[in-house]
Design an enzyme around this catalytic site. Structure first.
Site, short mmCIF file in Angstrom:
data_model
loop_
_atom_site.label_atom_id
_atom_site.label_comp_id
_atom_site.label_asym_id
_atom_site.label_seq_id
_atom_site.Cartn_x
_atom_site.Cartn_y
_atom_site.Cartn_z
N ASP A 57 -2.99 -10.44 -2.75
CA ASP A 57 -3.51 -10.00 -1.46
C ASP A 57 -5.00 -9.69 -1.62
O ASP A 57 -5.46 -9.35 -2.71
CB ASP A 57 -2.76 -8.73 -1.04
N ASP B 41 -4.48 -12.82 2.82
CA ASP B 41 -5.74 -12.50 3.50
C ASP B 41 -6.97 -12.83 2.66
O ASP B 41 -8.08 -12.52 3.05
CB ASP B 41 -5.74 -11.03 3.97
N HIS C 258 -6.47 -7.24 -0.46
CA HIS C 258 -6.60 -5.79 -0.67
C HIS C 258 -5.94 -5.40 -1.98
O HIS C 258 -4.93 -5.99 -2.37
CB HIS C 258 -5.93 -5.03 0.47
N HIS D 151 0.82 -1.22 0.00
CA HIS D 151 0.00 0.00 0.00
C HIS D 151 0.86 1.27 0.00
O HIS D 151 0.31 2.37 -0.01
CB HIS D 151 -0.94 0.02 1.20
ZN LIG Z 1 -4.02 -7.21 2.54
#
Ligand SMILES: [Zn+2]
Ligand SMILES: [Zn+2]
Lengths: 559, 456
Positions: B149, B238, B151, B110
């Protein structure tokens, strides 16, 4: 007075130390019957000394090493509970292996229950094939030994006279395949080792010695002989540990490379900040990986008696020995002959040594001296390269914390200490290449026996507490207990570990050693669920002080 | 045998945490350690563990504009995580390893080009640092990053949005249902790197089967066309069915199969916060897959078996896959002027929220549309920390393969901005010469980072 005896492959060495001074030493050939060599060496150093004056006898022995190498033990079957994870096809254990249902996870929780019918079936199959010894090992059994115990009880119910060994009692560290091998070897050697220990005790008491008898372990610590019955495999590889401790006792502290040049192998070890370096993982035994804690020792297949041959235009040093060096009446040229020609040793006959070099060099048009220096250079290069590699391997060892990564600094030896038969001829040149000082300590030929004599007894206790589940484990004892205090913390864990160490010391008759305890590991992790701390995982390891009791030759000053 | 081993750096950073109860804390890889150690996988001849090493400040400056400077945004743990990835990459490029797994903390995907603080548990982007390192030190040009991931890898996307040589593919839970709220199929890269960014949002609740539909029908074919010299997997875990932050239903085996098919050179750990129920099993399975071992015996205790998928959601995924395959296949035929306009500069405004540090950032990013190179980039960034005056900085980035014109113009832009008092700091990142400058307006001082000197 202290006695150290190292029963090696070719020689049995012994020393008698009197308050840090070498009072007598002996070197006798090791015979098939180890006990008789041991007694002969003992008698030689005890001339005129009353047995009652001996406070302790420590010996290192190859008895277990040989048992394993020669497979002189009864067959042992395996019953394993590996649960989910690695494919069992990756396990290559050298015996009948039965895999049954049942699994424990990393926190010691049961994730798959046992099926006792499978235990019965495995045991019946082993029985049918003539086994009477079985090692039972489960994955994560060091976190919860319930399954192992249940399996053992079931097997013994069916076969009451069997010898069953359990994984969690043999090794407390993580690594299931290594625990299997350690348990297998323990099961295999226990009976024979017991017999050996009994005869040693008998022989020594016959000589009127009432002092304590210890045995050296691969990690350089000693155990009372009686206690070593619990962990026979740990007595393997005590030879290299003995010579490393000997060097530690005979030289001032510092960063040292220990070079023990024998007939066909050269053992290398490191002493860093005054302590012998331990291997980061357990020792390899008979090509199997175990949990046996050992000093980091690298065995290089080259020594004074290695065979040297000309192959084409090259001169090659082989790893095997085909008898004595040529100058000592052997059949083929060896590095010892080269040393003799260069005047770096006085062993053997000079003319025969020259003849050996002549045989190698004539077809290449090389002079006797040129061949000799080529041979010695080869040996020196090989050993130097291995010492460098040992240091970089140590530097490359993984680290799991930020501070560990940051504190790794480049350490290089300042001295090279040579012991063993071939040391004198090679060590100064090895040291020169590494840019450090060469040292051949006094009593170098019996450094191993000295190392055994001054080795400290060692005991350690590792406690793991899981406050969320409310239990703790003493890894070395295979004990699981309840935690009742709600506020159990790191300090409580440390206290509890120390208590257990004292208990353990008392059981082994080592009450004196508990002074100066060292905490070698301290880990606390908070367990958080949904942003709330629900418990702690605490791991602490306490151990008695490692190393030697005193330096030798310096009048016995304590470390 | 050479070229057979899988390298592992295991750096759990047992003494580093964002805060005591934050998901990104000391305990995160504890059970993974236990599982890996107990399995004895580090004794397998096909796996070799390496000691971690630190990345240099210069390695970070090659990627990020850290405000005010690199040292104020990174801890040693960050340097170790990034450095471990580059260490493994070195061994892979040198042929010592066939592939590797940087099983490290803290994560990084991120972290964007400009760094005012921590967002999404990340400060610096491990994969992006690795990419620039590979280009600078090993001359590797075409690189693919596949982000698995849950995200969206918005930081990685941001850094390579205008880079035609880096293919970034991210599949993740639909941004309308999860942080950071981005990663839609229409985010396809800037005018000079169109379709080099591929986002595949997945509806919550999807399992292995549909995940592998995406892998087989979209990701692998695109990679085959792109022909990267190096493949990096941003290995976030995740998407696992037990993860507390994500809502997907992937299993350890699903992840391992993905790893086997993707066959990355290097997997770098990203997220994954089911530290007991997922990480020990997923990490083990990935490691086994990389080493070419059987991972079918790795099964998490709560393994649900194969689950029926919601047909409506599966259909939605199939439509996205079809749409993106179209985009990919027609990437060279589209009229870029129609999408991006005809100006010399393409510009976009960005609002970035730092969820961990509560920073609001406003950016104006401009990229020169250059016919000869990917074009230089300028970023005008203002960060509101919620106290005092917002800080404003100006950043200039020159790509690795910049043309002479872009280079000259970029230096001019840097000089010009140095004269403007509204910018507290002005930065120049010249990847073509590996030189990084920072100008502090208050002190009227310039720092230069020219790469590691002897002894650094
Ligand atoms: Zn993540
Ligand atoms: Zn240009």
């Amino acid at each position: 007075m202290y006695i150290g005896i190292d029963v090696g492959g070719t020689c049995t060495d012994a020393v008698l130390l009197d308050r840090g001074l070498v009072r007598a030493m002996a070197k006798v050939p090791t015979r098939e019957d180890l006990l008789s060599s041991l007694l002969e060496a003992l008698d030689e150093i005890m001339k005129g000394v009353e047995g009652e004056l001996v406070e302790r006898v420590v010996f290192s022995t190859t008895v277990i090493t040989n048992l394993i190498a020669e497979k002189k033990y009864d067959p042992v079957g395996l019953i394993l509970m590996p649960g989910p994870g690695l494919s069992p096809s990756l396990y290559r254990f050298p015996t009948d292996t039965h895999i049954i249902q049942g699994a424990i996870d990393y926190r010691g929780r049961e994730i798959i229950p046992l099926r006792l019918t499978e235990v019965d079936q495995a045991a019946a199959e082993l029985a049918a094939r003539g086994y009477r010894k079985v090692a039972v090992v489960g994955k994560f059994s060091c976190r919860n030994h319930r399954h192992e115990k249940e399996v053992a009880a079931r097997v013994l119910w069916n076969y009451p006279d069997w010898h069953v060994e359990l994984g969690h009692q043999v090794a407390g560290q993580l690594n299931f395949p290594r625990r299997v091998v350690s348990t297998y070897l323990t099961c295999a050697t226990r009976e024979k080792y017991q017999f050996f220990v009994r005869s040693v005790q008998e022989a020594i008491s016959q000589r009127g010695i009432k002092g304590a008898i210890f045995i050296l372990k691969a990690d350089g610590g000693t155990l009372p002989l009686e206690s070593s019955l619990e962990v026979p495999v740990e007595t393997i590889f005590s030879g290299p540990a003995a010579s490393t401790l000997g060097v530690q006792a005979l030289t001032p502290p510092g960063e040292t490379a220990v070079v023990d040049i024998g007939g066909t192998t050269t053992d290398l070890a490191l002493i860093l900040s005054g302590q012998p370096l331990l291997a980061s993982r357990g020792a390899r035994v008979d090509d199997m990986l175990t949990h046996v804690r050992a000093l980091a020792v690298k065995s290089v297949p080259v020594g004074g008696d290695s065979v040297v041959e000309r192959v084409g235009k090259d001169i090659i040093i082989y790893s095997e020995r085909l008898g004595a060096p040529y100058c000592l009446g052997g059949p083929l040229p060896t590095p010892t002959d080269a040393l003799r020609v260069l005047g770096l040793t006085r062993l053997g006959d000079a003319d025969r040594a020259r003849e050996a070099m002549q045989m190698l060099g004539a077809p290449l048009g090389l002079s006797v001296a040129e061949v000799a220096s080529r041979v010695t250079t080869r040996v020196i290069e090989t050993i130097t390269r291995e010492i460098e590699a040992m240091f970089s391997r140590w530097e490359q060892e993984p680290a799991y914390r930020v501070w560990e990564v940051l504190q790794k600094k480049k350490v290089r030896p300042s001295t090279v200490v040579g012991v063993g038969g071939g040391a004198a001829g090679f060590v100064s040149q090895i040291a020169a290449r590494l840019g450090c000082y060469p040292v051949i300590p006094p009593y170098a030929p019996v450094a191993n026996a000295i190392g055994a004599a001054v080795a400290r007894p060692t005991l350690q206790v590792t406690l793991r507490a899981d406050t969320e589940q409310g239990f703790y484990i003493i890894l070395e004892e295979g004990y699981q207990g309840k935690i009742t205090e709600r506020s159990f913390n790191e300090e409580n864990a440390l206290e509890l570990a120390k208590e257990w160490l004292c208990k353990r010391a008392a059981r082994h008759g080592l009450e004196d050693c508990v002074e100066g305890l060292e905490v070698t590991r301290r880990e606390v992790f908070n367990m958080v669920r949904d942003w709330v701390t629900v418990g702690r995982l605490i791991d602490v390891t306490v151990q008695t002080r490692r190393g030697i009791l005193y330096h030798v030759g310096a009048g016995g000053t304590s470390e | 045998m050479k070229n057979k081993k899988t390298g592992l750096v295991f750096f759990p950073a047992f003494d580093w945490a964002i805060s005591p109860t934050h998901p990104e804390r000391e305990e995160r890889l504890l059970y993974t350690r236990d599982q890996i150690f107990e399995e004895g996988v580090l004794d397998l001849p096909e796996i070799e563990e390496y000691a971690p090493r630190l990345a240099t400040i210069h390695d970070i400056a090659r990627v990020h504009f850290c405000v005010p400077r690199v040292q104020s945004q990174v801890t040693e743990a960050h340097l170790i995580a990034a450095g471990s990835a580059t260490l493994l990459a070195d061994a892979i490029v040198h042929g010592e390893l066939k592939n590797g797994f940087a099983l490290v903390r803290p994560p990084g995907h991120h972290a964007m080009r400009v760094v005012h603080g921590n967002r999404g548990f990340c400060n610096i982007n491990n994969e992006a640092i690795l990419v620039e390192y590979l280009r600078r030190h090993h001359g590797i040009k075409r690189i693919a990053i596949v982000d698995s991931d849950v995200h969206h890898g918005d930081g990685t996307q941001d850094i390579f949005y205008h880079d035609p040589d880096v293919l970034f593919i991210s599949f993740h839970q639909d941004g309308r249902t999860i942080y950071p709220g981005t990663g839609f199929p229409n985010e396809l890269g800037g005018p000079g790197a169109y379709a080099r960014t591929i986002n595949i949002p997945l509806p919550p609740g999807l399992g292995d089967e549909t995940f592998h539909y995406v892998v087989d029908n979209l990701i692998l074919p695109i990679l085959e066309d792109f022909k990267p010299e190096f493949i990096i997997n941003s290995a976030g875990q995740d998407n696992h069915f037990t993860d507390p932050l994500g809502s997907m239903r992937f299993t350890a085996r699903g992840y391992a199969e993905f790893t086997r098919k993707l066959n990355p050179h290097l997997a770098v750990l990203e997220g994954g916060y089911a530290i007991e129920t997922a990480l020990p099993y997923v990490n083990l399975a990935i490691l086994l897959a990389l080493a070419g071992h059987d991972y079918s015996y790795v099964r998490e205790p709560e393994w649900p078996g194969t689950m029926p998928e919601n047909p409506e959601r599966v259909a939605r995924v199939q439509r996205v896959v079809e749409q993106l395959r179209n985009v990919w296949e027609n990437r060279d035929r589209v009229d870029l002027d129609k999408i991006f306009g005809t100006g010399t500069f393409f510009q976009r405004r960005k609002h970035i929220y730092y969820d961990t540090d509560y920073i609001e950032e406003e950016q104006l990013e401009r990229v020169r549309r250059c016919p000869n190179c990917p074009g230089y980039i300028t970023i005008d960034s203002r960060a509101d920390h919620g106290y005092g005056h917002p800080s404003r900085v100006f950043c200039v980035s020159i790509p690795f393969t910049a043309c002479g014109t872009c280079q000259t113009e970029a230096y001019d832009a840097y000089e010009q901005a140095r004269g403007l008092v509204q910018y507290q700091f002005v930065y120049l990142q010249d990847k073509s010469t590996d030189t990084f400058l920072a100008f502090d307006q208050d002190k009227a001082q310039e720092w230069v980072s020219e790469g590691p000197r002897v002894g650094e």
